[in-house]
Design a protein around this motif. Structure first.
Motif, PDB file in Angstrom:
ATOM      1  N   PHE A 106       0.527  -1.117   0.097  1.00 16.23           N
ATOM      2  CA  PHE A 106      -0.004  -0.002   0.116  1.00 16.23           C
ATOM      3  C   PHE A 106       0.863   1.241  -0.029  1.00 16.23           C
ATOM      4  O   PHE A 106       1.789   1.371   0.969  1.00 16.23           O
ATOM      5  CB  PHE A 106      -0.798   0.040   1.267  1.00 16.23           C
ATOM      6  N   ILE A 107       0.802   1.980  -0.971  1.00 13.32           N
ATOM      7  CA  ILE A 107       1.668   3.378  -1.209  1.00 13.32           C
ATOM      8  C   ILE A 107       0.419   4.497  -0.430  1.00 13.32           C
ATOM      9  O   ILE A 107      -0.699   4.796  -0.811  1.00 13.32           O
ATOM     10  CB  ILE A 107       1.563   3.798  -2.499  1.00 13.32           C
ATOM     11  N   VAL A 108       1.194   5.221   0.435  1.00 12.46           N
ATOM     12  CA  VAL A 108       0.653   6.381   1.091  1.00 12.46           C
ATOM     13  C   VAL A 108       0.853   7.676   0.293  1.00 12.46           C
ATOM     14  O   VAL A 108       1.825   8.179   0.162  1.00 12.46           O
ATOM     15  CB  VAL A 108       1.168   6.574   2.542  1.00 12.46           C
ATOM     16  N   LEU A 109      -0.586   8.087  -0.398  1.00  7.98           N
ATOM     17  CA  LEU A 109      -0.523   9.306  -1.269  1.00  7.98           C
ATOM     18  C   LEU A 109      -1.253  10.467  -0.479  1.00  7.98           C
ATOM     19  O   LEU A 109      -0.920  11.390  -1.157  1.00  7.98           O
ATOM     20  CB  LEU A 109      -1.067   8.851  -2.488  1.00  7.98           C
ATOM     21  N   TYR A 110      -2.118  10.310   0.439  1.00 13.09           N
ATOM     22  CA  TYR A 110      -2.399  11.483   1.140  1.00 13.09           C
ATOM     23  C   TYR A 110      -2.034  11.624   2.701  1.00 13.09           C
ATOM     24  O   TYR A 110      -1.769  10.778   3.368  1.00 13.09           O
ATOM     25  CB  TYR A 110      -3.875  11.230   1.185  1.00 13.09           C
ATOM     26  N   SER A 111      -2.244  12.792   3.099  1.00 10.80           N
ATOM     27  CA  SER A 111      -1.787  13.244   4.449  1.00 10.80           C
ATOM     28  C   SER A 111      -2.873  12.790   5.688  1.00 10.80           C
ATOM     29  O   SER A 111      -2.474  13.100   6.770  1.00 10.80           O
ATOM     30  CB  SER A 111      -1.054  14.520   4.493  1.00 10.80           C
ATOM     31  N   ASP A 112      -3.970  12.899   5.012  1.00 15.58           N
ATOM     32  CA  ASP A 112      -5.241  12.760   6.220  1.00 15.58           C
ATOM     33  C   ASP A 112      -4.930  11.176   6.711  1.00 15.58           C
ATOM     34  O   ASP A 112      -4.566   9.960   6.051  1.00 15.58           O
ATOM     35  CB  ASP A 112      -6.607  12.803   5.352  1.00 15.58           C
ATOM     36  N   THR A 113      -5.522  10.988   7.625  1.00 18.59           N
ATOM     37  CA  THR A 113      -5.705   9.680   8.453  1.00 18.59           C
ATOM     38  C   THR A 113      -6.381   8.612   7.398  1.00 18.59           C
ATOM     39  O   THR A 113      -7.573   9.137   6.690  1.00 18.59           O
ATOM     40  CB  THR A 113      -6.377   9.474   9.672  1.00 18.59           C
ATOM     41  N   TYR A 114      -6.166   7.306   7.332  1.00 17.47           N
ATOM     42  CA  TYR A 114      -6.646   6.453   6.368  1.00 17.47           C
ATOM     43  C   TYR A 114      -7.542   5.450   7.311  1.00 17.47           C
ATOM     44  O   TYR A 114      -7.296   5.327   8.351  1.00 17.47           O
ATOM     45  CB  TYR A 114      -5.758   5.471   5.769  1.00 17.47           C
ATOM     46  N   LEU A 115      -8.562   5.122   6.654  1.00 14.59           N
ATOM     47  CA  LEU A 115      -9.376   4.165   7.573  1.00 14.59           C
ATOM     48  C   LEU A 115      -9.911   2.954   6.576  1.00 14.59           C
ATOM     49  O   LEU A 115     -10.067   2.940   5.291  1.00 14.59           O
ATOM     50  CB  LEU A 115     -11.020   5.006   7.549  1.00 14.59           C
ATOM     51  N   PHE A 116      -9.347   1.697   6.911  1.00 23.21           N
ATOM     52  CA  PHE A 116      -9.452   0.668   6.167  1.00 23.21           C
ATOM     53  C   PHE A 116     -10.583  -0.098   6.755  1.00 23.21           C
ATOM     54  O   PHE A 116     -10.773  -0.320   8.037  1.00 23.21           O
ATOM     55  CB  PHE A 116      -8.121  -0.255   6.265  1.00 23.21           C
ATOM     56  N   LYS A 117     -11.502  -0.545   5.923  1.00 19.02           N
ATOM     57  CA  LYS A 117     -12.639  -1.419   6.213  1.00 19.02           C
ATOM     58  C   LYS A 117     -12.094  -2.903   5.560  1.00 19.02           C
ATOM     59  O   LYS A 117     -12.516  -3.005   4.361  1.00 19.02           O
ATOM     60  CB  LYS A 117     -13.836  -0.681   5.750  1.00 19.02           C
ATOM     61  N   PHE A 118     -11.869  -3.881   6.506  1.00 17.12           N
ATOM     62  CA  PHE A 118     -11.828  -5.243   5.973  1.00 17.12           C
ATOM     63  C   PHE A 118     -12.833  -5.983   6.213  1.00 17.12           C
ATOM     64  O   PHE A 118     -13.397  -6.054   7.260  1.00 17.12           O
ATOM     65  CB  PHE A 118     -10.375  -5.630   6.703  1.00 17.12           C
ATOM     66  N   TYR A 119     -13.300  -6.665   5.011  1.00 22.17           N
ATOM     67  CA  TYR A 119     -14.283  -7.432   4.950  1.00 22.17           C
ATOM     68  C   TYR A 119     -14.284  -8.657   6.079  1.00 22.17           C
ATOM     69  O   TYR A 119     -13.155  -9.650   5.723  1.00 22.17           O
ATOM     70  CB  TYR A 119     -14.722  -8.103   3.546  1.00 22.17           C
ATOM     71  N   THR A 120     -15.072  -9.054   6.954  1.00 26.31           N
ATOM     72  CA  THR A 120     -15.000 -10.048   7.675  1.00 26.31           C
ATOM     73  C   THR A 120     -16.029 -11.423   7.627  1.00 26.31           C
ATOM     74  O   THR A 120     -16.024 -12.229   8.315  1.00 26.31           O
ATOM     75  CB  THR A 120     -15.114  -9.611   9.109  1.00 26.31           C
ATOM     76  N   GLY A 121     -16.827 -10.857   6.491  1.00 23.58           N
ATOM     77  CA  GLY A 121     -17.905 -11.974   6.487  1.00 23.58           C
ATOM     78  C   GLY A 121     -19.425 -11.177   6.587  1.00 23.58           C
ATOM     79  O   GLY A 121     -19.355  -9.953   6.605  1.00 23.58           O
ATOM     80  N   GLU A 122     -20.325 -12.114   6.515  1.00 26.99           N
ATOM     81  CA  GLU A 122     -21.885 -11.588   6.717  1.00 26.99           C
ATOM     82  C   GLU A 122     -22.564 -11.856   8.038  1.00 26.99           C
ATOM     83  O   GLU A 122     -22.069 -13.010   8.903  1.00 26.99           O
ATOM     84  CB  GLU A 122     -22.530 -12.164   5.662  1.00 26.99           C
ATOM     85  N   ASN A 123     -23.252 -11.078   8.541  1.00 27.86           N
ATOM     86  CA  ASN A 123     -23.997 -11.440   9.986  1.00 27.86           C
ATOM     87  C   ASN A 123     -25.148 -12.150   9.671  1.00 27.86           C
ATOM     88  O   ASN A 123     -25.217 -12.677   8.434  1.00 27.86           O
ATOM     89  CB  ASN A 123     -24.401 -10.161  10.630  1.00 27.86           C
ATOM     90  N   GLU A 124     -26.046 -12.781  10.635  1.00 27.51           N
ATOM     91  CA  GLU A 124     -27.091 -13.498  10.459  1.00 27.51           C
ATOM     92  C   GLU A 124     -28.168 -12.894   9.451  1.00 27.51           C
ATOM     93  O   GLU A 124     -28.860 -13.848   8.942  1.00 27.51           O
ATOM     94  CB  GLU A 124     -27.682 -13.802  11.535  1.00 27.51           C
ATOM     95  N   ASN A 125     -28.203 -11.647   9.208  1.00 31.03           N
ATOM     96  CA  ASN A 125     -29.011 -11.023   8.283  1.00 31.03           C
ATOM     97  C   ASN A 125     -28.519 -10.993   6.899  1.00 31.03           C
ATOM     98  O   ASN A 125     -29.189 -10.284   6.060  1.00 31.03           O
ATOM     99  CB  ASN A 125     -29.447  -9.744   8.658  1.00 31.03           C
ATOM    100  N   GLY A 126     -27.622 -11.378   6.835  1.00 32.55           N
ATOM    101  CA  GLY A 126     -26.849 -11.502   5.519  1.00 32.55           C
ATOM    102  C   GLY A 126     -26.063 -10.155   5.207  1.00 32.55           C
ATOM    103  O   GLY A 126     -25.851  -9.857   3.760  1.00 32.55           O
TER     104      GLY A 126
END
Length: 139
Positions: A106-126
């Motif tokens: 991953f290359i850091v191109l911006y000076s703002d804080t990064y937020l990563f959202k890693f997919y962990t699966g689905e809950n019981e409602n899909g």
């Protein structure tokens, strides 16, 4: 001579297309593997490249890792999913529940804080669930 060359090229093209069957169906489908854990630094430095280690859960011996789908949701928000291919209609598949480690750069191109959202699966409602990690950028 020119007509003979043109005729030869047309014949070659027809022969190469004769072997194609557009009726064939795919024998696999793409799946998202649930991400179990992630190794990220506490902070980034601007314009630097970082190896991000990811552990995902492989649920079948007929599932094969293909890479990451990293979607830029906003300037510094990234949705990350581990993508694999799963064989269809194979009677030889077994459940394995194997935790596998891999990584991406991953290359850091911006000076703002990064937020990563890693997919962990689905809950019981899909509904999709994510492991969210913020990483500030040093200036």
């Amino acid at each position: 001579m020119r007509n003979l060359l043109s005729l030869s090229m047309m014949l070659l093209l027809l022969l190469s297309l004769a072997g194609c069957n557009l009726e064939d169906t795919e024998n696999f489908r793409f799946v998202a593997f649930p991400i179990e854990s992630v190794e990220l630094p506490e902070s980034f430095d601007l314009n630097e490249t970082y190896e991000i280690k990811v552990k995902y859960l492989r649920g079948s011996d007929c599932a094969f890792f293909e890479g990451f789908d990293i979607v830029k949701e906003d300037t510094t928000i990234r949705n990350v999913a581990a993508i694999g291919s799963m064989l269809i209609d194979s009677d030889d598949c077994n459940e394995v529940l194997e935790e596998v480690e891999t990584s991406f750069n991953f290359i850091v191109l911006y000076s703002d804080t990064y937020l990563f959202k890693f997919y962990t699966g689905e809950n019981e409602n899909g509904e999709a669930e994510y492991l969210e990690i913020e990483v500030p950028v040093n200036e």
